[in-house]
Each structure stands twice: as structure tokens, then as C-alpha cells.
Design an enzyme around this catalytic site. Structure first.
Site, PDB file in Angstrom:
ATOM      1  N   GLU A 175       6.898  12.982  -9.150  1.00  0.00           N
ATOM      2  CA  GLU A 175       6.093  14.192  -9.382  1.00  0.00           C
ATOM      3  C   GLU A 175       4.593  13.876  -9.376  1.00  0.00           C
ATOM      4  OE1 GLU A 175       5.488  17.930 -12.510  1.00  0.00           O
ATOM      5  OE2 GLU A 175       6.754  16.245 -13.090  1.00  0.00           O
ATOM      6  N   LYS A 212       8.910  16.439  -6.778  1.00  0.00           N
ATOM      7  CA  LYS A 212       8.511  17.641  -7.503  1.00  0.00           C
ATOM      8  C   LYS A 212       7.021  17.817  -7.273  1.00  0.00           C
ATOM      9  CE  LYS A 212       8.599  19.961 -11.987  1.00  0.00           C
ATOM     10  NZ  LYS A 212       9.213  20.038 -13.330  1.00  0.00           N
TER      11      LYS A 212
END
Length: 294
Positions: A175, A212
Site C-alpha cells: 500500500e 492497495k
């Protein structure tokens, strides 16, 4: 790696619920839920309240097959729901794939980014996670400017640790969040995409990861990335957008699915009746689900 879970995460319709508020973000999450800081005296009491909130969400009839996975804080993984370890409750009772947040927060900003702090005892944490039947992990760092040096470093760090996690038999969610408020967000995302592609080319053929990412300024920016054989799924964080805003932006990016935290719990309150709570959950989940399958 659980093959049934891998297939569901690769091909299933739905989204990921981010239930991984840690010690630093829990007070704000509880406040939004209607519980103020005078309700607890110790961290343990705060975590008890967070677990009650998460348990209420997970046990809601609305928390169903529209949700592919859920990201947990380690404290939540170590607890139980209805006498079962949280991860087992999610998979066995709800068909929801459990992930674990493994990062320990962010370093101060340098070169326009915030790298992750060191993750001590990562190997032991991954062994514990496997013992608790966790499928994958998640770790977050943040991009604050379209700085080529900083973005290259943030992607390198994410992939370096991600490879350790994949080698341990779990699927890492990388992420590298791009701050949605920055003026050069589109430029930062272009740099991020190129660096991710470079790192993907270096991975062994059988290594699986997830990403993400902030919902891109340019719709469809990550469409080609989704086709890479290493990439199980690309999910999007809400990044501070309201649920309505995040859903509208998500719909412009077919194949990108939600992994929302604040946008998921928006409108929930500790004082709601079960009927009102479940109705709010259902409306929220349905709107995010529809945006994720658009």
C-alpha cells in the site's frame, strides 16, 4: 496459501473491509462511532471497545458475501468472536478472507514520502499469522509529492518486505498511498505506476501480491497493471473521501475494488438499535459493493 481463498480473492465479486485501525487511529474511529475518550482509562480498555465495535460489524447479517476480505489489526487477530479466533470466524462463518496489518507506522517525511518504520520480529509475526489462518498481510506508506527519488524508494521498500511475506506463504497487500490532497497527485501516480511495473518484472514467476492504491486521478490508470500475472487484485483506499465521493470515483475504474475503512463505518453509532445499525451497514456495504463491481 489457501487455494480456495486465492481463487475467491482473484475472481470473486465484492470488496475488502479495512478493520485495521491501530492504537493511533482507534480514538478517532471510536469518536466517529459515538464513544468519546472518557470511556476508557487504559489502552486495553480502548482495544476492548474497538473489538466490540468490530465484532458488532462482523456479526451483522449485512456483513456477508459482498465482502471478499477483511484486514485486521494484530490485537483483533489475537481475540475471538463467538468463541472462535477472529480469522476463523470470518472465513468459517462469513466466507470472508482474513488479512493482517503488519506495518508499525510511518517514518518522518523525506524526499516527499513517508517510508514505513522498521517492522521488528516480522518473521515471528508471519508465523503466528499462519497459525491463526491468516491469508495475507497489509502495510502502508505514504507519498506526499511527485518526487522520483522518494517514490522509487517507497516502492522498493514495499516490494522488498512484500517478497519476505510472500516467501513465508502469505499474500502481501502493498500500500504505497498517494495523498489525495496534493497538487501533483496525477504526476505522482504516473511515477508510482512505472516503479511498480519495474519491481513486478523482477519477481519470481510464482510470487503473488496485491496492491492497495489511492483511486487514480486518471481513470483506468491501473487497468494494465491488473493483467500482470503476479497481481492477485488491486484494491483502492478511500483516502479521506466520503463514501459517496469514493464510490463515484471507483465506478470510473472498472476492475478496481474498494478496501475502505472510514467510508465503510461512516454513519455507524454505538447507540443505534440493532435494526438501525444493520440497516446502515447494509446500505453502506451495498453502495460500496456496487461501486466495486461496476
Amino acid at each position: 496459501m489457501n487455494q480456495k481463498q486465492l481463487e475467491r480473492m482473484s475472481d470473486g465479486q465484492g470488496f475488502i473491509a479495512a478493520l485495521d485501525q491501530s492504537g493511533g487511529s482507534s480514538p478517532k474511529a471510536l469518536e466517529r462511532y459515538g464513544i468519546t475518550s472518557d470511556a476508557w482509562k487504559t489502552d486495553e480498555e480502548m482495544y476492548d471497545l474497538m473489538h466490540e465495535m468490530r465484532t458488532r460489524m462482523m456479526k451483522s447479517p449485512s456483513f456477508d458475501s459482498r465482502i471478499l476480505g477483511a484486514i485486521l489489526f494484530e490485537n483483533t487477530m489475537d481475540r475471538q468472536v463467538d468463541g472462535k479466533d477472529t480469522a476463523d470466524f470470518l472465513w468459517e462463518e462469513k466466507g470472508v478472507i482474513p488479512f493482517l496489518k503488519v506495518d508499525k507506522g510511518l517514518e518522518p517525511e523525506k524526499d516527499g514520502v513517508q517510508l514505513m518504520k522498521p517492522i521488528p520480529n516480522l518473521a515471528q509475526t508471519l508465523e503466528k499469522a499462519k497459525g491463526k489462518h491468516i491469508f495475507g498481510t497489509k502495510m502502508r506508506s505514504v507519498i506526499h509529492a511527485a518526487n522520483p527519488k522518494g517514490i522509487e524508494e517507497i516502492v522498493r521498500q514495499q516490494f522488498e518486505i512484500g517478497k519476505q511475506i510472500a516467501d513465508a506463504g502469505l499474500v502481501p497487500i502493498l500500500e504505497p498511498e498517494v495523498d489525495i490532497t496534493i497538487a501533483d497527485k496525477a504526476e505522482a501516480e504516473d511515477l508510482l505506476l512505472k516503479d511498480i511495473q519495474k519491481e513486478l518484472e523482477k519477481l519470481p514467476a510464482d510470487t503473488k501480491i496485491m496492491l492497495k492504491l489511492s483511486i487514480p486521478t486518471k481513470p483506468g490508470l491501473y487497468t494494465e497493471l491488473m493483467k500482470d500475472p503476479h497481481v492477485v487484485r488491486i484494491v483502492a483506499l478511500s483516502g479521506g473521501y466520503s463514501r459517496k465521493e469514493a464510490n463515484e470515483l471507483l465506478k470510473k475504474n472498472p476492475g478496481l475494488i474498494a478496501s475502505f475503512s472510514r467510508a465503510l463505518s461512516e454513519g455507524l453509532n454505538a447507540n443505534q438499535t440493532e435494526e438501525a445499525f444493520d440497516k446502515m451497514m447494509d446500505d453502506s456495504i451495498q453502495s460500496i459493493y456496487e461501486a466495486s463491481i461496476a
